[in-house]
Design an enzyme around this catalytic site. Structure first.
Site, PDB file in Angstrom:
ATOM      1  N   CYS A 104      32.050  28.850   5.800  1.00  0.00           N
ATOM      2  CA  CYS A 104      33.212  29.487   6.556  1.00  0.00           C
ATOM      3  C   CYS A 104      34.087  29.361   5.274  1.00  0.00           C
ATOM      4  O   CYS A 104      35.071  30.585   6.081  1.00  0.00           O
ATOM      5  CB  CYS A 104      33.836  28.195   7.350  1.00  0.00           C
ATOM      6  SG  CYS A 104      35.131  27.419   6.621  1.00  0.00           S
TER       7      CYS A 104
ATOM      8  N   HIS B 273      36.798   3.481   3.885  1.00  0.00           N
ATOM      9  CA  HIS B 273      37.975   4.680   3.214  1.00  0.00           C
ATOM     10  C   HIS B 273      36.923   5.737   3.190  1.00  0.00           C
ATOM     11  O   HIS B 273      37.044   7.014   2.283  1.00  0.00           O
ATOM     12  CB  HIS B 273      38.661   4.548   1.711  1.00  0.00           C
ATOM     13  CG  HIS B 273      39.745   3.144   2.798  1.00  0.00           C
ATOM     14  ND1 HIS B 273      40.615   2.671   2.085  1.00  0.00           N
ATOM     15  CD2 HIS B 273      40.767   3.148   4.119  1.00  0.00           C
ATOM     16  CE1 HIS B 273      40.986   2.082   2.342  1.00  0.00           C
ATOM     17  NE2 HIS B 273      41.043   1.624   3.760  1.00  0.00           N
TER      18      HIS B 273
ATOM     19  N   CYS C   5      34.598  26.390   0.989  1.00  0.00           N
ATOM     20  CA  CYS C   5      33.687  25.946   1.880  1.00  0.00           C
ATOM     21  C   CYS C   5      32.302  26.847   1.796  1.00  0.00           C
ATOM     22  O   CYS C   5      32.282  27.739   2.286  1.00  0.00           O
ATOM     23  CB  CYS C   5      33.408  25.634   3.594  1.00  0.00           C
ATOM     24  SG  CYS C   5      32.421  25.352   4.358  1.00  0.00           S
TER      25      CYS C   5
ATOM     26  N   LEU D 107      34.533 -11.900  -9.841  1.00  0.00           N
ATOM     27  CA  LEU D 107      34.070 -11.681  -8.668  1.00  0.00           C
ATOM     28  C   LEU D 107      32.235 -11.780  -9.362  1.00  0.00           C
ATOM     29  O   LEU D 107      31.565 -12.490  -8.594  1.00  0.00           O
ATOM     30  CB  LEU D 107      33.936 -10.010  -7.898  1.00  0.00           C
ATOM     31  CG  LEU D 107      34.749 -10.324  -7.228  1.00  0.00           C
ATOM     32  CD1 LEU D 107      34.086 -10.974  -6.051  1.00  0.00           C
ATOM     33  CD2 LEU D 107      36.034 -10.024  -7.393  1.00  0.00           C
TER      34      LEU D 107
ATOM     35  N   VAL E  34      34.942   2.978  -2.654  1.00  0.00           N
ATOM     36  CA  VAL E  34      34.333   4.896  -1.792  1.00  0.00           C
ATOM     37  C   VAL E  34      33.657   5.370  -2.966  1.00  0.00           C
ATOM     38  O   VAL E  34      33.028   6.259  -2.784  1.00  0.00           O
ATOM     39  CB  VAL E  34      35.645   5.716  -2.025  1.00  0.00           C
ATOM     40  CG1 VAL E  34      36.649   6.163  -1.002  1.00  0.00           C
ATOM     41  CG2 VAL E  34      36.359   5.950  -3.314  1.00  0.00           C
TER      42      VAL E  34
HETATM   43 ZN   LIG Z   1      33.704  25.355   6.617  1.00  0.00          ZN
END
Ligand SMILES: [Zn+2]
Length: 299
Positions: free
Chosen positions: A197, A135, A194, A278, A119
């Site tokens: 809202c 994800h 939020c 890696l 993520v």
């Molecule tokens: Zn909201």
């Protein structure tokens, strides 16, 4: 359902041992049509520790579950305090030679796609295109009430304002961007709602105990169907959300090649597992294929 990883799974002694032979990786890429599936192991060289493996954080960190997050305001407060701190670390993380090699493979038309369980956005930062974030991404925030999607940096700014002077030193950071803080360090951290809202905000990532959206899974299945082979990079394949694509590829007789330092749950389904770090491994492969890997950007 994305299940929380546990330490209880240990690879059996009868698993084939890993090799250091990179020829199967180079061969698969030379043939083209490779689908990459990456996990936390590709980002450790960028300073984001894996849950398992060397310096693994799972022994001291219990990842947040969707159920805890949605049910308990106190759990959300702790999560956002830790995540807010973790975000600063993630914000500083830069793609490493592994991410840059994958981007080079893509630029040269050797890949059909990149699915990542990470993520952290580092594949995209390295220049990979069309990355499927299995994800989700810490970069975005979703409102659980109205569904509004907003940039994380906006929330980070609001959290900074609401929590002036909040600067504890975390004991560690985890691949989900969750820093390790004691309850004392979380203190009276203030969560913000939020902006649209007033509802509950959650990072746009798939928490443990939550399902990967079905359309996203189907898109990944389609990518496996289109691919000639599957290249797993830095994933222990402990959770089904990634392992199922390895199974799908193996069932369709498509070669699965794994590069991961430690044994993985997919080893039995793979042509080989290369037990190397890696960054150096993929840089060597790129060299063998005559590809130029872009130099690290200087910060
Ligand atoms: Zn909201």
């Amino acid at each position: 359902m994305r299940m929380r990883p546990t330490l209880s799974w240990t690879p059996g002694a009868d698993l084939p041992p890993g090799t250091t032979d990179l020829a199967p990786v180079a061969d698969a890429l030379r043939a083209g049509g490779v689908l990459v599936l990456s996990g936390a192991g590709i980002s450790t060289e960028s300073g984001i520790p894996d849950y398992r493996g060397e310096g693994g954080s799972l022994s001291r960190h219990t990842p947040m579950t969707y159920q805890d997050f949605t049910a308990h305001p106190e759990a959300r407060r702790r999560y956002w305090a830790r995540s807010h701190l973790g975000w600063r670390t993630f914000g500083r993380a830069r793609p490493n030679a592994g991410h840059r090699s994958v981007a080079a493979f893509g630029r040269h038309g050797l890949l059909t796609g990149v699915i990542t369980q990470n993520v952290d956005g580092l594949h995209q930062a390295a220049g990979s295109e069309g990355v499927v974030e299995l994800h989700g991404s810490l970069d975005r925030v979703v409102c659980l009430t109205c569904g509004d999607l907003s940039p994380r940096r906006e929330l980070a700014r609001r959290l900074e304002e609401a929590n002036a002077g909040f600067a504890p030193v975390a004991a560690g950071i985890n691949p989900d961007g969750d820093a390790d803080l004691t309850d004392e360090q979380v203190g009276d951290f203030r969560v913000v709602p939020c902006a649209v809202c007033g509802g509950i905000l959650k990072p746009d990532v798939v928490f443990f105990g939550e399902n990967v959206p079905p359309a996203r899974v189907e898109h990944c299945r389609e990518l496996v169907r289109e691919a000639s082979s599957l290249l797993v990079l830095g994933s222990s394949l402990t959770v089904m959300s990634g392992l199922r694509f390895v199974r799908q590829a193996a069932e369709a007789d498509k070669p699965v090649v794994i590069v991961n330092r430690d044994a993985t749950r997919g080893d039995r389904l793979a042509v080989t597992r290369v037990a190397l770090a890696l960054g150096p491994a993929l840089t060597t492969v790129a060299d063998r294929l005559g590809l130029t890997v872009e130099a690290a950007a200087t910060a």
